[in-house]
Write a protein that holds these residues in place. Structure first.
Motif, PDB file in Angstrom:
ATOM      1  N   ARG A 244      20.040   7.605  16.239  1.00 46.39           N
ATOM      2  CA  ARG A 244      21.403   7.955  16.581  1.00 46.39           C
ATOM      3  C   ARG A 244      22.139   8.457  15.426  1.00 46.39           C
ATOM      4  N   LEU A 245      21.912   8.068  14.268  1.00 47.42           N
ATOM      5  CA  LEU A 245      22.752   8.565  13.159  1.00 47.42           C
ATOM      6  C   LEU A 245      22.512  10.066  12.680  1.00 47.42           C
ATOM      7  N   LEU A 246      21.151  10.363  13.013  1.00 48.80           N
ATOM      8  CA  LEU A 246      20.757  11.609  12.319  1.00 48.80           C
ATOM      9  C   LEU A 246      20.530  12.196  13.554  1.00 48.80           C
ATOM     10  N   ARG A 247      20.777  12.133  14.976  1.00 47.91           N
ATOM     11  CA  ARG A 247      20.785  13.045  15.976  1.00 47.91           C
ATOM     12  C   ARG A 247      19.212  13.434  16.373  1.00 47.91           C
ATOM     13  N   ILE A 248      18.402  12.433  16.024  1.00 48.13           N
ATOM     14  CA  ILE A 248      16.875  12.771  16.114  1.00 48.13           C
ATOM     15  C   ILE A 248      16.551  12.617  17.678  1.00 48.13           C
ATOM     16  N   ASP A 249      15.767  13.394  18.283  1.00 49.01           N
ATOM     17  CA  ASP A 249      15.253  13.225  19.644  1.00 49.01           C
ATOM     18  C   ASP A 249      14.212  12.631  19.724  1.00 49.01           C
ATOM     19  N   ALA A 250      13.209  12.320  18.702  1.00 49.82           N
ATOM     20  CA  ALA A 250      11.866  12.099  19.180  1.00 49.82           C
ATOM     21  C   ALA A 250      11.597  10.674  18.264  1.00 49.82           C
ATOM     22  N   ASP A 251      10.792   9.734  18.800  1.00 52.40           N
ATOM     23  CA  ASP A 251      10.550   8.396  18.101  1.00 52.40           C
ATOM     24  C   ASP A 251       9.302   9.019  16.832  1.00 52.40           C
ATOM     25  N   PRO A 252       9.691   8.241  15.883  1.00 56.83           N
ATOM     26  CA  PRO A 252       8.491   8.322  14.866  1.00 56.83           C
ATOM     27  C   PRO A 252       7.099   8.019  15.286  1.00 56.83           C
ATOM     28  N   VAL A 253       5.870   8.644  14.591  1.00 55.94           N
ATOM     29  CA  VAL A 253       4.750   8.706  14.996  1.00 55.94           C
ATOM     30  C   VAL A 253       4.147   7.209  14.448  1.00 55.94           C
ATOM     31  N   SER A 254       4.481   6.920  13.291  1.00 59.84           N
ATOM     32  CA  SER A 254       4.072   5.538  12.951  1.00 59.84           C
ATOM     33  C   SER A 254       5.655   5.100  11.994  1.00 59.84           C
ATOM     34  N   THR A 255       5.226   3.774  11.890  1.00 62.97           N
ATOM     35  CA  THR A 255       6.291   2.913  11.123  1.00 62.97           C
ATOM     36  C   THR A 255       5.552   1.801  10.451  1.00 62.97           C
ATOM     37  N   PHE A 256       6.658   1.398   9.443  1.00 63.01           N
ATOM     38  CA  PHE A 256       5.875   0.151   8.622  1.00 63.01           C
ATOM     39  C   PHE A 256       7.234  -0.438   8.080  1.00 63.01           C
ATOM     40  N   ALA A 257       7.224  -2.053   7.869  1.00 64.63           N
ATOM     41  CA  ALA A 257       8.247  -2.626   7.299  1.00 64.63           C
ATOM     42  C   ALA A 257       8.067  -3.446   6.377  1.00 64.63           C
ATOM     43  N   HIS A 258       8.799  -3.557   5.149  1.00 67.90           N
ATOM     44  CA  HIS A 258       8.385  -4.438   4.207  1.00 67.90           C
ATOM     45  C   HIS A 258       9.821  -5.248   3.676  1.00 67.90           C
ATOM     46  N   ARG A 259       9.859  -6.603   3.403  1.00 67.85           N
ATOM     47  CA  ARG A 259      10.689  -7.449   3.248  1.00 67.85           C
ATOM     48  C   ARG A 259      11.163  -7.664   1.997  1.00 67.85           C
ATOM     49  N   TRP A 260      12.479  -7.620   1.685  1.00 67.87           N
ATOM     50  CA  TRP A 260      12.870  -7.908   0.318  1.00 67.87           C
ATOM     51  C   TRP A 260      13.846  -9.122   0.488  1.00 67.87           C
ATOM     52  N   THR A 261      13.360 -10.285   0.109  1.00 68.65           N
ATOM     53  CA  THR A 261      14.164 -11.372   0.440  1.00 68.65           C
ATOM     54  C   THR A 261      15.421 -11.373  -0.593  1.00 68.65           C
ATOM     55  N   PHE A 262      15.110 -11.156  -1.898  1.00 66.16           N
ATOM     56  CA  PHE A 262      16.068 -10.888  -2.862  1.00 66.16           C
ATOM     57  C   PHE A 262      16.210  -9.485  -3.450  1.00 66.16           C
ATOM     58  N   ALA A 263      16.957  -8.850  -2.653  1.00 70.01           N
ATOM     59  CA  ALA A 263      16.536  -7.138  -2.952  1.00 70.01           C
ATOM     60  C   ALA A 263      17.900  -6.743  -4.104  1.00 70.01           C
ATOM     61  N   ARG A 264      18.927  -7.375  -4.111  1.00 68.68           N
ATOM     62  CA  ARG A 264      20.024  -7.114  -4.805  1.00 68.68           C
ATOM     63  C   ARG A 264      21.203  -7.987  -4.967  1.00 68.68           C
ATOM     64  N   PRO A 265      21.408  -8.177  -6.366  1.00 69.67           N
ATOM     65  CA  PRO A 265      22.549  -9.270  -6.430  1.00 69.67           C
ATOM     66  C   PRO A 265      24.117  -8.910  -5.927  1.00 69.67           C
ATOM     67  N   THR A 266      24.789  -9.705  -5.610  1.00 67.04           N
ATOM     68  CA  THR A 266      26.377  -9.288  -4.789  1.00 67.04           C
ATOM     69  C   THR A 266      27.191  -8.780  -5.890  1.00 67.04           C
ATOM     70  N   GLU A 267      27.007  -9.459  -7.263  1.00 67.27           N
ATOM     71  CA  GLU A 267      27.489  -8.978  -8.546  1.00 67.27           C
ATOM     72  C   GLU A 267      26.872  -9.224  -9.507  1.00 67.27           C
ATOM     73  N   THR A 268      27.478  -8.635 -10.744  1.00 67.34           N
ATOM     74  CA  THR A 268      26.752  -8.820 -11.914  1.00 67.34           C
ATOM     75  C   THR A 268      27.819  -9.560 -13.021  1.00 67.34           C
ATOM     76  N   THR A 269      26.900  -9.965 -14.060  1.00 67.99           N
ATOM     77  CA  THR A 269      27.995 -10.726 -15.109  1.00 67.99           C
ATOM     78  C   THR A 269      28.632  -9.857 -16.112  1.00 67.99           C
ATOM     79  N   GLY A 270      28.134  -8.668 -16.388  1.00 67.65           N
ATOM     80  CA  GLY A 270      28.432  -7.821 -17.526  1.00 67.65           C
ATOM     81  C   GLY A 270      28.154  -8.284 -18.831  1.00 67.65           C
TER      82      GLY A 270
END
Length: 309
Positions: A244-270
């Motif tokens: 929808r966002l890129l206005r692509i008509d076709a489905d991808p032919v392959s997919t893969f998903a990887h989980r990051w439980t702790f991907a990034r901090p919401t703030e930093t200490t400085g």
């Protein structure tokens, strides 16, 4: 003989710390639970090519010491300038160019940079650590101990309060491959504003330099939280949102998903790192902003302090 420093975690901050200690002539060992170092500089070979699943790129900024490292990577073709212009996509798919600093990528995947930092270091892979305390790992004398990992993970290993207090957001990285490119050639990467499912889209073939018709899509934290137990469950809504966002008509032919439980901090200490006698910490939560260069600079600064102490 007990080494001078033991680093727990083989991401870029841990490796930068170990590299600084080693280069100062001290002994250091890196313990990492993965099969290969890299942490969130994660690249996985999918259908014969490396795909970046963690950090999407890095920026050099004004970090002079990091700039020297990047210049060496560039000279050896390990890293290359990628683009200084992304777009911002709103919830309706409208795109606005967003110029910024030069973003860098790695032709062989960002993990290749971590592997380069690890060259010549004493690295023990597939080593799960259950408990640390000042000067000790698993009850054994270990010199100065460094925790180079997200604080929620570090908190499971020690009772020492590390002091950043940052909360961490999850992300699921979804890899989508088509038989041929379905989006404009000038779409290098996109920040997505206001979508409940997608936060960032990277053209992986463009940043890798091989032109492969592959996108890596990062979910929002809310979407990731719904699928932490089943990352593959995020694929259908991400496919729908990306099309929808890129206005692509076709489905991808392959997919893969990887989980990051702790991907990034919401703030930093400085502050550049946490330091206490016998037990310290470094990473991207310890600088001015969460970024690859922040993680490297935090580890490098801590390593130099430990080597001089």
């Amino acid at each position: 003989m007990t080494q001078d420093v033991t680093v727990i975690g083989g991401g870029i901050s841990g490796l930068a710390c170990a590299r600084a200690v080693h280069d100062a002539g001290k002994t250091v060992r890196v313990l990492d639970r993965g099969r290969r170092v890299g942490g969130r500089l994660s690249s996985r070979t999918i259908e014969g090519r490396p795909v970046d699943l963690g950090a999407s790129y890095f920026v050099v900024g004004e970090a002079e010491r990091f700039a020297h490292v990047v210049a060496d990577w560039a000279e050896r073709d390990l890293a290359r300038p990628w683009t200084d212009t992304f777009v911002v996509i709103d919830a309706d798919g409208n795109q606005t160019p967003k110029p910024g600093p030069m973003r860098w990528a790695a032709p062989r995947g960002l993990r290749s940079l971590a592997l380069d930092l690890a060259q010549g270091l004493d690295v023990v892979s597939e080593r799960a650590v259950e408990r640390v305390e000042p000067y000790r790992v698993g009850g054994e004398p270990s010199g100065e101990v460094v925790l180079a990992m997200p604080e929620p993970q570090a908190a499971r290993l020690t009772d020492v309060r590390l002091g950043s207090g940052a909360e961490w957001e999850p992300v699921i990285a979804v890899v989508l491959r088509w038989d041929e490119r379905q989006w404009p050639a000038d779409l290098h990467g996109a920040f997505v504003d206001g979508d409940p499912d997608v936060s960032f889209i990277a053209d992986d073939g463009d940043r890798r330099g091989d032109g492969a018709p592959v996108l890596v899509v990062h979910t929002t934290a809310d979407r990731a939280r719904r699928h932490l137990g089943d990352p593959g469950g995020a694929i259908p809504p991400i496919v729908d949102a990306t099309r929808r966002l890129l206005r692509i008509d076709a489905d991808p032919v392959s997919t893969f998903a990887h989980r990051w439980t702790f991907a990034r901090p919401t703030e930093t200490t400085g502050r550049p790192f946490f330091r206490s006698p016998g037990l310290s910490a470094c990473g991207d939560a310890w600088g001015e902003s969460s970024a690859v260069r922040t993680a490297w600079a935090s580890g490098d600064a801590l390593g130099r302090v430990l080597a001089a102490s």
